[in-house]
Design an enzyme around this catalytic site. Sequence first.
Site, short mmCIF file in Angstrom:
data_model
loop_
_atom_site.label_atom_id
_atom_site.label_comp_id
_atom_site.label_asym_id
_atom_site.label_seq_id
_atom_site.Cartn_x
_atom_site.Cartn_y
_atom_site.Cartn_z
N GLU A 32 0.86 -1.20 0.00
CA GLU A 32 0.00 0.00 0.00
C GLU A 32 0.89 1.23 0.00
OE1 GLU A 32 -3.13 0.40 3.19
OE2 GLU A 32 -2.59 2.52 3.03
N HIS B 232 -9.16 1.71 -0.20
CA HIS B 232 -8.26 2.49 0.65
C HIS B 232 -9.05 3.59 1.36
CE1 HIS B 232 -5.18 5.50 1.62
NE2 HIS B 232 -4.35 4.47 1.71
N ASP C 215 2.85 1.61 3.98
CA ASP C 215 2.12 2.88 3.88
C ASP C 215 3.07 4.06 3.68
OD1 ASP C 215 -0.23 4.30 3.63
OD2 ASP C 215 -0.86 4.08 5.71
MN MN Z 1 -2.33 4.42 2.69
#
Ligand code: MN
Length: 388
Positions: free
Chosen positions: A59, A226, A349
């Site tokens: 991600e 998301h 992330d």
């Molecule tokens: Mn994210």
Amino acid sequence: MTEGVDSDGARPATAKADRRQFMRRATALLGAVGLVGERGLAQAADGARTGPVARIATEEAFVTPEITAATLAYMAGDGARDEPALAVARTVTAPAVRNAWNRRLTDFGALRLEEMDAAGIAMQILLLSSPGVQIFAADQAAELARHANDTAARLCRAYPSRFAALAAIAPQSPSAAADELTRSVGELGCRGAMINSHTKGEYLDDPKFWPIFEAAQALDVPIYLHPREPSPAMAGPFISPRATGSIWGYAAETGLHALRLILGGVFDNFPRLQIILGHGGEALPFFADRIDTRYAVELAPGGARSLKFQPSHYLRENFIVTTSGMNWKQPVELCLAVMGPERVMFAADWPFEDASEAVRTFDAIGLGETLARRVYEDNARRVFRLQA
Ligand code: MN
């Protein structure tokens, strides 16, 4: 009484039986991943591959300068009124931090690779950063998404062993979004789609959006749901504590969105559809048993809902969760126990989290080599069809 059946067969299920079954399965999974019992990891190690693990971070964000400029223009105009939660979220981070993020989000080479190498990340799955194109008018959104997908695809072509991408799509026009997903997978080699939760206050359980699910299921690619800030109808109470962003608003908004997909019957219509959730599944694995038992009591008996299975069935058959922002022991172990070891993937992330810190804290959980390899590498290779 619910018409639901358990996932092992067609036996009608009661709330009590559902709950016992849930607990049995969760306990069995805990054993399988070596969290309880002594045989767990030894068993899992049978047939394990050897060699270094390739960490795949699933991600990882980017943004195009065009979308940054369009977002600034929108928030200086209609956005201030139409996106109150987003307006707050854009003020909560110190400018120096925001600038550091922006420099990384718009980097398509040197800095990105340097920080991946420093963290020991072999590969990034690229996602257009939230809220992406979903705040714009349909035509503008579609054009910006197409350009973003072409941009990400260039990076993937330049470094095929380091990057793969999910296609940004604009749900404002569902059939055009389905077409862009098909183009991105077929022509650009994208591995699925990503959608940043609500689109102008609308959720994907509305059947008008289902051409997107139809395309994803036909292409056999996942959709990453998301987070973004709560929809305008839900934003109010999040604003004064400035909690609209990743501190809580993201999980509240996106966990609700995923639950709407389950309760809205999306997976009875698209049984092979796979949805990826970040941030430990946006709290749904933690709530799975309660959702099942309250579904049976509050929704099923009155006939308000008529799902084929209890909610946790869909969570375990149609969702995969990632560890973005949640690379610490308790939530990772909970996700493994509830979802099963095949349905948890590592994510850093980046650049919102420090990738080196994400790797360090994930490794510190001490899952053992076999299980760590599944979460870091094997599951991502299967889900995104990445060559070893
Ligand atoms: Mn994210």
